[in-house]
Design a protein around this motif. Structure first.
Motif, PDB file in Angstrom:
ATOM      1  N   GLN A 252      -1.652   6.635   7.403  1.00  0.00           N
ATOM      2  CA  GLN A 252      -0.963   5.621   6.628  1.00  0.00           C
ATOM      3  C   GLN A 252      -1.330   4.261   6.507  1.00  0.00           C
ATOM      4  O   GLN A 252      -1.073   3.805   5.094  1.00  0.00           O
ATOM      5  CB  GLN A 252       0.436   5.423   7.708  1.00  0.00           C
ATOM      6  N   ASP A 254      -4.547   3.706   5.645  1.00  0.00           N
ATOM      7  CA  ASP A 254      -5.517   4.056   4.657  1.00  0.00           C
ATOM      8  C   ASP A 254      -4.736   3.934   3.194  1.00  0.00           C
ATOM      9  O   ASP A 254      -5.065   3.443   2.411  1.00  0.00           O
ATOM     10  CB  ASP A 254      -6.234   5.312   4.804  1.00  0.00           C
ATOM     11  N   ARG A 255      -3.417   4.670   3.396  1.00  0.00           N
ATOM     12  CA  ARG A 255      -2.628   4.876   2.157  1.00  0.00           C
ATOM     13  C   ARG A 255      -2.059   3.423   1.755  1.00  0.00           C
ATOM     14  O   ARG A 255      -2.274   3.204   0.476  1.00  0.00           O
ATOM     15  CB  ARG A 255      -1.514   5.599   2.333  1.00  0.00           C
ATOM     16  N   ASP A 258      -5.024   1.525   0.274  1.00  0.00           N
ATOM     17  CA  ASP A 258      -5.512   2.109  -1.300  1.00  0.00           C
ATOM     18  C   ASP A 258      -4.349   1.309  -2.216  1.00  0.00           C
ATOM     19  O   ASP A 258      -4.760   0.933  -3.414  1.00  0.00           O
ATOM     20  CB  ASP A 258      -5.378   3.404  -1.028  1.00  0.00           C
ATOM     21  N   TYR A 259      -3.184   1.652  -1.810  1.00  0.00           N
ATOM     22  CA  TYR A 259      -1.908   1.000  -2.715  1.00  0.00           C
ATOM     23  C   TYR A 259      -2.099  -0.524  -3.167  1.00  0.00           C
ATOM     24  O   TYR A 259      -2.126  -0.896  -4.200  1.00  0.00           O
ATOM     25  CB  TYR A 259      -0.746   1.271  -2.144  1.00  0.00           C
TER      26      TYR A 259
END
Length: 629
Positions: A252, A254-255, A258-259
């Motif tokens: 989560q 990492d997501r 990235d966002y």
């Protein structure tokens, strides 16, 4: 209920307990476990008020009586029996008041209270507890100062059990007990009618007695239902759950990262990116369950030798000119795993010292493979490590001529790498010092390991690691241990040292426990031999005479056994004076080695005669019992 709320204890500038919380259920039997140095004894001392917490509190019902063994063993002219009876202070005070009170109403209250607390059955209860811990009738009446330190600690344990506190706190109670006394203690604690909190590294005891496990790790405590095996299963499940949650959280994160990276520069999505950045900042990382990477036992494999490694042929061994063991016939091959069984004082260590070539046969022969090397571990080696030296310094002295890389490699096999190798031994825990001693005795890749009580300083995890290392080791193992779990998992041969010799015990460890408890002895026929419905006056008179005869024979057996136990204790003290002269005080410290050897020879001869008298009395008693059956 005993409640621990956000307890913090700092010692030496670091947190030993850090906001630890747990609720002990009423009448719960809780095993307190954790790695050596985790803070188990610190928590127990906080519970009894010896240590004042820096934060948090301990709550329990008003008037709760806590019971804990003091570190100093009882001493003096008092007997074990009197010491145990005196542990019930209320009973002692009431009995004294009953002797002097003249006010009728108060005297009635005193007698009512004495009845309520079973004061008049207390002597029988005290005798049963002492008997269970190994004190026969004769020993119960001897002065405390006639016993060794280990026996005095048994008296302290008996007094604590007799006082029956509302919360019973025990710190390694089986340390001074042999197998028979440990089994009795397990049964006693299983039926203890109040709350029990016990520190122990004995897996079997934790499984038999406890209905909860309180695990102390990283300054925190976690309460698990069930015994130790149940705790291990739950801990493994929890570790898997934590690992899965941690992986999901990292994915989560990492997501989110990235966002944020893709959308921070766009005006249309900048607010959403800022919102996710705040979410990421507030995310608390899930810590992995701690495991100690330094917990290692890795015995170097020896070069192969042809069997046998050692053979004994009608050998005798002892001290001075007095044999302790005779008629020894034993063969040990390179792949053997042998456990020596038998009561303390029967000669297990003497046999181990013979096999280690520290003693020579007085009779018969001992043959050993020419190139064989032996690693011999005893508790004395742990105690003799220089506290101001480091593991690296100890190993460097033990491996002269070896390269620094070879020295560090041997230390690394036992978890002493990096800063662990250069820490002073005085700062290490008992388990770490035991690991260092094992590293030292195996530095030359011995073909045979002789381990005399290797688990005394090891916690449960360390014992399990030692079991795995022994099973992976390619040499022979001779083990002396009261840890049933270790013997069951490592030994494939059992040798019973008893009655002045050693012989193979055909059966499992479970069979040996039954043997110790007398459960697999032949039973006497309990059928009646009387005529009709009952005997006449002559039969009753004969029965009464037989009971009197049995009573007298039993006393003879008891007295003879007390004599044997006393002489065995004296021999143990003489052995310690001869082989560890710096550890004794008093008259023995003033004697020369020759005088000690001469005295030991006399005592060994006395013991031989005392054992013969005990056996003769026991056989007479058994024959009389058979006649009475």
């Amino acid at each position: 209920m005993l409640s621990i709320q956000s307890l913090t204890v700092r010692l030496g500038g670091r947190d030993i307990l850090s906001r630890a919380s747990a609720a002990i259920p009423p009448r719960g039997k809780v095993g307190l476990i954790g790695r050596n140095g985790a803070g188990k004894s610190t928590l127990m001392k906080a519970l009894i008020g010896q240590i004042e917490p820096d934060e948090g509190e301990i709550e329990m019902p008003r008037g709760t009586r806590l019971g804990y063994i003091a570190q100093e063993a009882p001493a003096g002219d008092a007997t074990p029996f009197d010491t145990v009876l005196a542990a019930d202070k209320e009973r002692t005070a009431l009995l004294e008041e009953a002797e002097t009170c003249t006010e009728p109403h108060r005297l009635g209250d005193v007698h009512d209270r004495l009845i309520a607390i079973d004061a008049y059955t207390a002597p029988a209860r005290a005798a049963r507890i002492l008997s269970g811990l190994g004190f026969d009738e004769g020993m119960q009446g001897q002065p405390l100062d006639s016993f060794s330190g280990g026996w005095k600690m048994r008296v302290a344990l008996a007094a604590l059990l007799f006082s029956q506190p509302d919360v019973l706190l025990l710190d390694e109670p089986s340390n001074h007990l042999d197998l028979e006394a440990t089994l009795w203690l397990e049964n006693f604690l299983k039926s203890y009618p109040a709350t029990l909190l016990i520190i122990s590294h004995e897996r079997d005891l934790l499984n038999t007695v406890c209905d909860h496990i309180l695990h102390l790790q990283g300054g925190k405590v976690t309460l698990y239902p069930g015994g130790y095996d149940s705790f291990e299963r739950q801990r493994a499940e929890r570790a898997a759950q934590v690992a899965a949650a941690r992986a999901a959280q990292e994915a989560q994160a990492d997501r989110l990262k990235d966002y944020i990276a893709r959308n921070s520069a766009r005006a249309s999505t900048a607010k959403q990116a800022q919102s996710r950045a705040k979410m990421l900042a507030k995310m608390q990382p899930i810590a992995a369950l701690m495991e100690d990477p330094s917990l290692r036992f890795d015995f170097p494999d020896p070069e192969e030798l042809r069997p046998p490694l050692i053979t004994l042929d009608l050998a005798a061994v002892g001290y001075a000119e007095t044999p302790i063991l005779r008629r020894l016939n034993l063969r040990i091959d390179p792949d053997d795993r042998v456990a020596l069984l038998g009561r303390n004082g029967n000669g297990k260590t003497t046999l181990a010292r013979l096999l280690a070539a520290q003693l020579t046969p007085m009779e018969g022969a001992m043959n050993a493979a020419g190139k064989m090397q032996i690693g011999y571990f005893t508790q004395y080696q742990v105690e003799e490590l220089a506290g101001d030296a480091t593991p690296l310094e100890h190993m460097t002295r033990a491996m002269p001529g070896k390269t620094p890389a070879a020295v560090r490699a041997q230390l690394g096999r036992f978890g002493f790498s990096g800063p662990h190798a250069t820490a002073q031994v005085g700062t290490l825990s008992g388990g770490e010092r035991a690991r260092l001693a094992l590293a030292l005795v195996t530095r030359d890749a011995p073909h045979m390991l002789i381990l005399d009580e290797p688990t005394n300083h090891l916690d449960v995890d360390a014992r399990e690691a030692l079991v795995q290392a022994l099973n992976a080791y390619k040499g022979a193992v001779l083990l002396i241990s009261h840890d049933r779990h270790m013997v069951e998992l490592t030994a494939d041969r059992l040798v019973l040292v008893d009655e002045g010799t050693a012989r193979e015990f055909s059966g499992s460890m479970e069979d040996y426990i039954d043997f110790v408890l007398g459960r697999n002895q032949p039973k006497q026929d309990g059928g009646s031999t009387g005529k009709g419905g009952g005997g006449g006056k002559q039969d009753r008179r004969a029965s009464a005479q037989l009971r009197e005869q049995l009573k007298g024979l039993k006393k003879t057996v008891t007295d003879a056994e007390a004599r044997v136990n006393k002489l065995q204790a004296e021999l143990s003290e003489l052995d310690r004076a001869m082989f560890e002269p710096g550890s004794v005080k008093g008259d023995l410290a003033k004697l020369t080695m020759g005088q000690l050897s001469e005295r030991r020879g006399r005592k060994a001869s006395e013991l031989e005669h005392a054992e013969a008298a005990w056996l003769e009395a026991s056989e007479a008693y058994e024959l009389a019992q058979e006649a009475a059956a």
